[in-house]
Design a protein around this motif. Structure first.
Motif, mmCIF file in Angstrom:
data_model
loop_
_atom_site.group_PDB
_atom_site.id
_atom_site.type_symbol
_atom_site.label_atom_id
_atom_site.label_comp_id
_atom_site.label_asym_id
_atom_site.label_seq_id
_atom_site.Cartn_x
_atom_site.Cartn_y
_atom_site.Cartn_z
ATOM 1 N N UNK A 13 0.822 -1.215 0.000
ATOM 2 C CA UNK A 13 0.000 0.000 0.000
ATOM 3 C C UNK A 13 0.856 1.265 0.000
ATOM 4 N N UNK A 16 2.597 1.676 -3.380
ATOM 5 C CA UNK A 16 1.692 2.235 -4.396
ATOM 6 C C UNK A 16 1.522 3.728 -4.184
ATOM 7 N N UNK A 17 1.343 4.111 -2.927
ATOM 8 C CA UNK A 17 1.175 5.536 -2.626
ATOM 9 C C UNK A 17 2.397 6.335 -3.081
ATOM 10 N N UNK A 20 2.489 6.612 -6.917
ATOM 11 C CA UNK A 20 1.579 7.595 -7.529
ATOM 12 C C UNK A 20 1.985 9.027 -7.170
ATOM 13 N N UNK A 21 2.542 9.183 -5.958
ATOM 14 C CA UNK A 21 2.991 10.530 -5.585
ATOM 15 C C UNK A 21 4.166 10.964 -6.457
ATOM 16 N N UNK A 24 2.842 11.845 -9.809
ATOM 17 C CA UNK A 24 2.194 13.165 -9.743
ATOM 18 C C UNK A 24 3.232 14.279 -9.770
ATOM 19 N N UNK A 27 4.665 14.741 -13.187
ATOM 20 C CA UNK A 27 3.733 15.524 -14.019
ATOM 21 C C UNK A 27 3.788 17.006 -13.661
ATOM 22 N N UNK A 28 3.841 17.238 -12.345
ATOM 23 C CA UNK A 28 3.819 18.623 -11.866
ATOM 24 C C UNK A 28 5.056 19.389 -12.326
ATOM 25 N N UNK B 47 -6.683 0.035 0.945
ATOM 26 C CA UNK B 47 -5.831 1.216 0.760
ATOM 27 C C UNK B 47 -5.344 1.364 -0.681
ATOM 28 N N UNK B 48 -4.924 0.261 -1.286
ATOM 29 C CA UNK B 48 -4.359 0.345 -2.651
ATOM 30 C C UNK B 48 -5.419 0.836 -3.640
ATOM 31 N N UNK B 51 -6.074 4.503 -3.100
ATOM 32 C CA UNK B 51 -5.006 5.374 -3.637
ATOM 33 C C UNK B 51 -5.126 5.477 -5.158
ATOM 34 N N UNK B 55 -5.781 8.884 -7.118
ATOM 35 C CA UNK B 55 -4.866 9.354 -8.157
ATOM 36 C C UNK B 55 -5.639 9.585 -9.475
ATOM 37 N N UNK B 59 -6.167 13.008 -11.304
ATOM 38 C CA UNK B 59 -5.545 13.161 -12.627
ATOM 39 C C UNK B 59 -6.580 13.633 -13.647
ATOM 40 N N UNK B 60 -7.792 13.049 -13.577
ATOM 41 C CA UNK B 60 -8.858 13.490 -14.504
ATOM 42 C C UNK B 60 -9.176 14.964 -14.253
ATOM 43 N N UNK B 70 -0.954 17.119 -12.232
ATOM 44 C CA UNK B 70 -0.299 16.340 -11.186
ATOM 45 C C UNK B 70 -0.641 16.824 -9.790
ATOM 46 N N UNK B 73 -3.818 15.122 -8.553
ATOM 47 C CA UNK B 73 -3.511 13.692 -8.450
ATOM 48 C C UNK B 73 -2.723 13.439 -7.162
ATOM 49 N N UNK B 74 -1.750 14.304 -6.894
ATOM 50 C CA UNK B 74 -0.923 14.195 -5.691
ATOM 51 C C UNK B 74 -1.791 14.334 -4.440
ATOM 52 N N UNK B 77 -4.448 11.510 -4.024
ATOM 53 C CA UNK B 77 -3.860 10.212 -3.665
ATOM 54 C C UNK B 77 -3.588 10.169 -2.167
ATOM 55 N N UNK B 78 -3.014 11.246 -1.661
ATOM 56 C CA UNK B 78 -2.711 11.319 -0.228
ATOM 57 C C UNK B 78 -3.977 11.243 0.610
ATOM 58 N N UNK B 81 -5.465 7.813 0.577
ATOM 59 C CA UNK B 81 -4.670 6.927 1.441
ATOM 60 C C UNK B 81 -5.096 7.132 2.901
ATOM 61 N N UNK B 85 -7.023 4.472 5.274
ATOM 62 C CA UNK B 85 -6.292 4.013 6.473
ATOM 63 C C UNK B 85 -7.086 4.306 7.748
#
Lengths: 284, 167
Positions: A13, A16-17, A20-21, A24, A27-28, B47-48, B51, B55, B59-60, B70, B73-74, B77-78, B81, B85
């Protein structure tokens, strides 16, 4: 291997986080032009339905605004109409007192251009209304801006209209402001000259020309064009008056055939409007 | 819930955000439909998956305004998560916690977004945060509460029931 097992088995988990971070952040940190270009490519596919729906909602909003404006306009027009009806009655009474013949205004039949002529100087068009629709030779044809021509040939389901930019067509016109009369003849393109205007006559650029109704070829009162240049000929008795037609005679599509007059008392359009508004408000 | 349904919900959320949010803005604060959707989707997921949903949703959203591609998305995602959790393990499943989660999620999302937009300029971030973010968070949280009542009250989605069955 142990490290991979640590990442993907024990802390999948979190891995994966972090992944993706990181994506991101990548991309940023892309240059802006590149970001926009990449996004454009994706959005053109992915967000097409979203944009479509957004635009639909935006257009609904515009329509609502337009509807409100039109309602306001209809209210104003009704008010104006009441005023005009009073003028009409007064005018009819006065005309009767003076012994004038009753006059009328016009009935229009909408039609569409289905063919253009191939000749360079004898401009004409064919429209999709003919004998079965009641079209007759000699009827005037207009578009929403002004006079266009008149019917010269009638077939069962179509008719040929000679345009005013035809060398063999002349239109008797009046200057709307000064009531000076002249004959409008085609020169080239959308340009015309107003002939037989004396050097002392009051014609000015920006004056509007309307049909005079003299000669009975064209009904009276249709706008034809506007004067854009007036020049005195040296030692001449006439003035050279140049005009431009309101209608774009090379791009005609929807036209109206003037099929006849109707009396001032016949309020068909207003009656229909009233019926519609009653129907909408539920009043019988 | 299969990925197609999730994508449809994303797109619906995005349509709401792009069309209605501006029209129902109060004092410049627009409700954040996407955060509400994110919280609703991430809450009953592992969780996966949460996330990945966060994301994708972010992103969309970024694609719709790619200048800061981004950023959402950033942030999302956080948030996803965190929600998966904390929400999944520690919080009971009721409307007040749902509202509280949305409120916090909007604030975290805005803190991250404002820092990116204003390049960590403390004054600008703080100004916008107090001017818009707090109200947006309250607005979105209340909206989430209404949606919660509508959805679970009418029994349209069995998230609560499903969860209670699992528990």
């Amino acid at each position: 291997m142990q490290f991979l097992a640590f990442l993907f088995d024990k802390h999948l988990d979190k891995t994966v986080l972090v992944a993706v971070l990181v994506v991101s952040l990548v991309f940023l940190n892309l240059p802006e032009a590149s970001k926009v270009n990449k996004a454009k490519v994706v959005t053109s596919f992915l967000l097409y339905p979203v944009n479509k729906v957004s635009r639909y909602f935006a257009s609904v909003e515009e329509l609502r605004q337009e509807n409100t404006d039109l309602k306001r306009m209809v209210a104003t027009l009704y008010h104006e109409r009441e005023r005009l009806l009073q003028f009409r009655d007064e005018r009819n009474r006065l005309r009767k007192l003076l012994g004038f013949k009753e006059d009328s205004f016009y009935r229009f039949m909408p039609c569409e251009v289905i063919a253009n002529s191939s000749e360079r100087f004898l401009h004409s068009v064919v429209v999709d209304r003919g004998k079965v629709d009641g079209v007759k030779v000699g009827m005037a044809v207009v578009d929403y801006r002004g006079l266009v021509g008149r019917v010269i040939e009638v077939f069962p389901h179509s008719a040929r209209v000679m345009l005013i930019n035809n060398k063999s067509c002349s239109v008797s016109c009046i200057d709307k402001r000064s009531r000076v009369v002249g004959i409008l003849e085609w020169e080239r393109g959308n340009l015309f000259s107003l002939e037989y205007v004396g050097s002392s006559e009051d014609v000015r650029p920006q004056d509007t020309l309307i049909t005079s109704g003299f000669g009975k070829l064209f009904p009276k009162g249709f706008t034809v064009g506007t004067i854009f240049h007036v020049a005195d000929e040296k030692g001449g008795l006439a003035r050279k008056v140049s005009a431009v037609a309101f209608s774009d005679l090379n791009k005609l599509e929807e036209l109206f055939i003037v099929v006849g007059g109707r009396k001032w008392e016949e309020n068909e359009i207003y009656d229909e409007l009233e019926k519609l508004s009653r129907k909408k408000s539920g009043v019988k | 819930m299969n990925p197609v349904k999730v994508l449809v919900i994303f797109i619906l959320g995005l349509i709401l955000q792009l069309t209605i949010a501006d029209k129902v803005a109060i004092a410049g604060a627009k409700p954040d439909f996407l955060i509400v959707i994110l919280v609703a989707l991430a809450l009953n997921r592992n969780v996966i998956a949460a996330v990945i949903i966060g994301f994708s949703l972010g992103f969309i959203q970024d694609l719709a305004s790619p200048a800061f591609l981004g950023m959402n998305a950033f942030a999302k995602s956080l948030i996803a998560y965190g929600i998966a959790r904390i929400g999944g393990e520690y919080l009971p499943h009721n409307i007040l916690y749902f509202i509280a989660l949305i409120f916090s999620a909007v604030l975290i999302n805005d803190i991250i977004s404002l820092n990116v937009v204003y390049s960590f300029s403390f004054t600008n971030v703080l100004g916008s945060f107090f001017r818009y973010s707090l109200l947006t968070a309250v607005y979105s949280a209340l909206l989430g509460g209404v949606l919660y009542i509508l959805v679970f009250g009418l029994g349209m989605i069995g998230v609560v029931r499903q969860r209670s069955r699992i528990e």
